[in-house]
Motif scaffolding. Structure first.
Motif: not given
Length: 621
Positions: A72, A282, A291, A314-315, A318, A321-323, A327-328, A331
């Motif tokens: 990311r 999210q 985040r 996902w939320s 994220d 571990n961002p990315g 992206s949502y 995903f």
């Protein structure tokens, strides 16, 4: 517009599409996604410009410095480098670029042709990808290791030592962890063990529901008494700048949102989100606030990482571990849709491969050999402002009016104790109200959260209360909040045939209710309720023998699974002080308290006030 799909000769791939050296243009790059399939298409637009304009902008990566080795970060770096020039920071760029790309950007005066920029970026992402694969392998291995020791005043069970070893490895790599153990397996203790051994010049941050704030401070004091704790809560919360290095700052999700401008300017060592399902949406402001918290490592704790939709995973991931999952929208298209609509096994396995190094979930059934037959824990709950006002008023009214002496005093003290216990349970019980229930009791909020987690994991729970009114309020509230058709309540007013039917349905019905509320007197003896693996004492009888008899409805012959017992107490009140007294003198408890609360009536006014008076830290909002 051209597309690059990760060919073997990156320079030639660009030239082949007719983009001359050094020319501005738009390009979409495909970069690796960590799913084990090598380079796959994950497109995003960038604008190619000469090196003197583009490269220094990579210094903007500072905003995401703790994930600068992640995909990311490199995606963000490419976009920033090619669209938002920021001259004069090439030295910072050189610090961040992997060695493979470093040599290509040493000369600030030269132009960086478009194909070279693409090549450098691809080399950087490929190097990052290989590094990520090594990290993932190490973290998977760490899940099977046993931590040699722990700096907490507790003996960790083998599965908890494995959890600590994994948390250590994740934090050492400056990554994030999602600890998703079953309810009752000690997620809090494992996390405290991690925080207790971190030597850092930064503070830690724990964000949790308001109802759990008191429990975190209590558990840290119990398991890591040398670890300083700062309660960032209530109207008198301290200035951010005063948080000492190495301290654990405990706050609520409400205050995270309210104070995000303050909390996000600190460089935290470890940020912990307890009950992380709070950020499952999210798009919520709470998830967005979480985040942007900077941290060396992040830990999310929840027994229910997915309740309804994969988007919830996902939320949380994220934040951790961002990315890591893209992206949502990506995903949803790549994972959620094929898994939820057609149960695609291949896609499921691919998703599992991505998250598995960073997610650890153990079920009670898997670690049964490590567990005692019965685990007991005391859960501290907070007061709402309404409860605190009612509690203080009841104490002052009784003490100012005078309690008298002899038999009259005995009756007045017992009446006061009943009032205080009812206020701790819920203002509606004390005020003889039927509604509203939500948002007025810290204890009810905590019980609801715990039971929701038990329901989500498919477990059955017993909830004991000594008050019929409170049992009826609980039945109404839990059914509505947890989406249950009905929550049965077994009390003294239920006929014998009704009791038998209720027990039979709970024990072996076709669709047994996940929760059974039981009056302590009506259900304290004579019942076999071994289908339950969770026992929650909503209010305390203050006689361990009576409570043990109730617990033994589930923990008895015929029970094949470990039973977890939770005793709720309201922090800063007589509930907490009496609970502490009984825990310290467990072996003498029955002789101390007799069969009820008569021992309290023998106290003088000074002793009584010390026992019942509300402490300053009890109200956290």
């Amino acid at each position: 517009m051209v597309w690059w799909g990760g060919g073997s000769d990156l320079v030639e791939a660009v030239r082949k599409h007719g983009l001359p050296d050094g020319a501005p243009g738009r390009l979409r790059l495909a970069v690796p996604t960590q799913d084990g399939d090598g380079f796959t298409v994950d497109r995003f637009p960038v604008r190619l410009v000469p090196l003197t304009q583009a490269a220094p902008a990579l210094a903007a990566l500072r905003v995401d410095k703790h994930t600068s080795d992640s995909l990311r970060a490199w995606r963000a770096a490419a976009i920033l480098a090619l669209s938002q020039p920021d001259p004069g920071k090439l030295a910072e760029l050189a610090e961040m670029m992997p060695a493979a790309a470093h040599a290509l950007c040493r000369d600030e005066a030269s132009l960086w042709p478009a194909d070279t920029l693409v090549s450098a970026f691809a080399h950087a992402t490929r190097a990052t990808y290989m590094s990520e694969k090594d990290t993932a392998r190490e973290l998977r291995d760490a899940q099977e290791e046993l931590a040699p020791d722990a700096r907490v005043e507790a003996t960790l069970r083998p599965y908890q030592r494995r959890g600590l070893a994994w948390l250590r490895a994740v934090a050492a790599h400056h990554r994030g962890a999602l600890l998703a153990d079953d309810m009752g397996l000690g997620k809090t203790l494992q996390t405290i063990a991690l925080l207790a051994e971190r030597t850092s010049n930064r503070p830690h941050l724990v964000v949790c529901p308001t109802s759990v704030v008191g429990n975190w401070t209590r558990e840290i004091a119990r398991f890591a008494p040398d670890l300083p704790v700062v309660l960032h809560h209530g109207p008198s919360r301290r200035e951010v700048a005063r948080f000492p290095d190495g301290a654990v700052v405990v706050t609520s999700y409400n205050l995270l949102l309210r104070d995000i401008d303050l909390l996000s300017i600190l460089d935290w060592d470890v940020v912990v989100l307890d009950e992380a399902q709070q950020i499952k949406n999210q798009a919520s402001q709470t998830a967005k606030a979480a985040r942007i918290l900077p941290a060396q490592a992040r830990v999310a704790l929840t027994g229910t990482p997915v309740e309804n939709r994969l988007g919830e995973l996902w939320s949380i991931m994220d934040f951790v571990n961002p990315g890591i999952l893209g992206s949502y929208s990506r995903f949803q298209k790549r994972f959620a849709s094929p898994i939820e609509s057609r149960a695609d096994a291949r896609v499921t396995e691919r998703l599992r491969g991505i998250v598995q190094p960073f997610l650890l979930r153990r079920l009670k059934s898997e670690v049964a050999a490590d567990l005692p037959a019965k685990q007991e824990s005391t859960v501290a709950c907070t007061l709402t402002s309404e409860q605190a006002k009612l509690y203080s008023a009841a104490v002052e009214r009784a003490m100012n009016d005078g309690l008298g002496s002899g038999f009259e005093r005995h009756g007045r003290v017992l009446k006061l104790l009943t009032e205080l216990k009812q206020i701790c349970n819920h203002p509606a019980q004390f005020l003889r109200q039927e509604h509203p229930l939500t948002g007025r009791s810290g204890k009810l909020a905590r019980a609801t959260e715990m039971l929701a987690e038990a329901v989500a994991e498919g477990a059955q729970s017993l909830v004991f209360t000594q008050y019929r009114v409170m049992g009826e309020l609980l039945a109404t509230h839990l059914a509505a909040e947890l989406g249950l058709e009905k929550v049965p309540f077994l009390h003294g007013g239920v006929s014998q045939p009704g009791r038998d039917a209720m027990v039979a349905e709970f024990q072996s019905g076709d669709d047994p209710p996940p929760i059974l509320i039981v009056s302590l007197k009506a259900g304290g003896t004579g019942l076999n309720l071994t289908a339950a693996t969770h026992v929650l004492h909503y209010d305390r009888w203050w006689n361990p023998a009576v409570e043990d008899q109730a617990t033994d409805r589930a923990h008895r012959i015929g029970q094949t699974k470990p039973v977890t017992v939770y005793k709720l107490v309201t922090g800063g009140t007589l509930e907490e002080r009496i609970s502490d007294l009984l825990e310290r003198k467990r072996s003498l408890a029955e002789s101390i308290v007799g069969t009820g609360e008569d021992w309290i009536t023998n106290m003088d006014d000074k002793q009584l006030r010390q026992l019942i008076e509300l402490s300053d830290v009890a109200v956290t909002e």
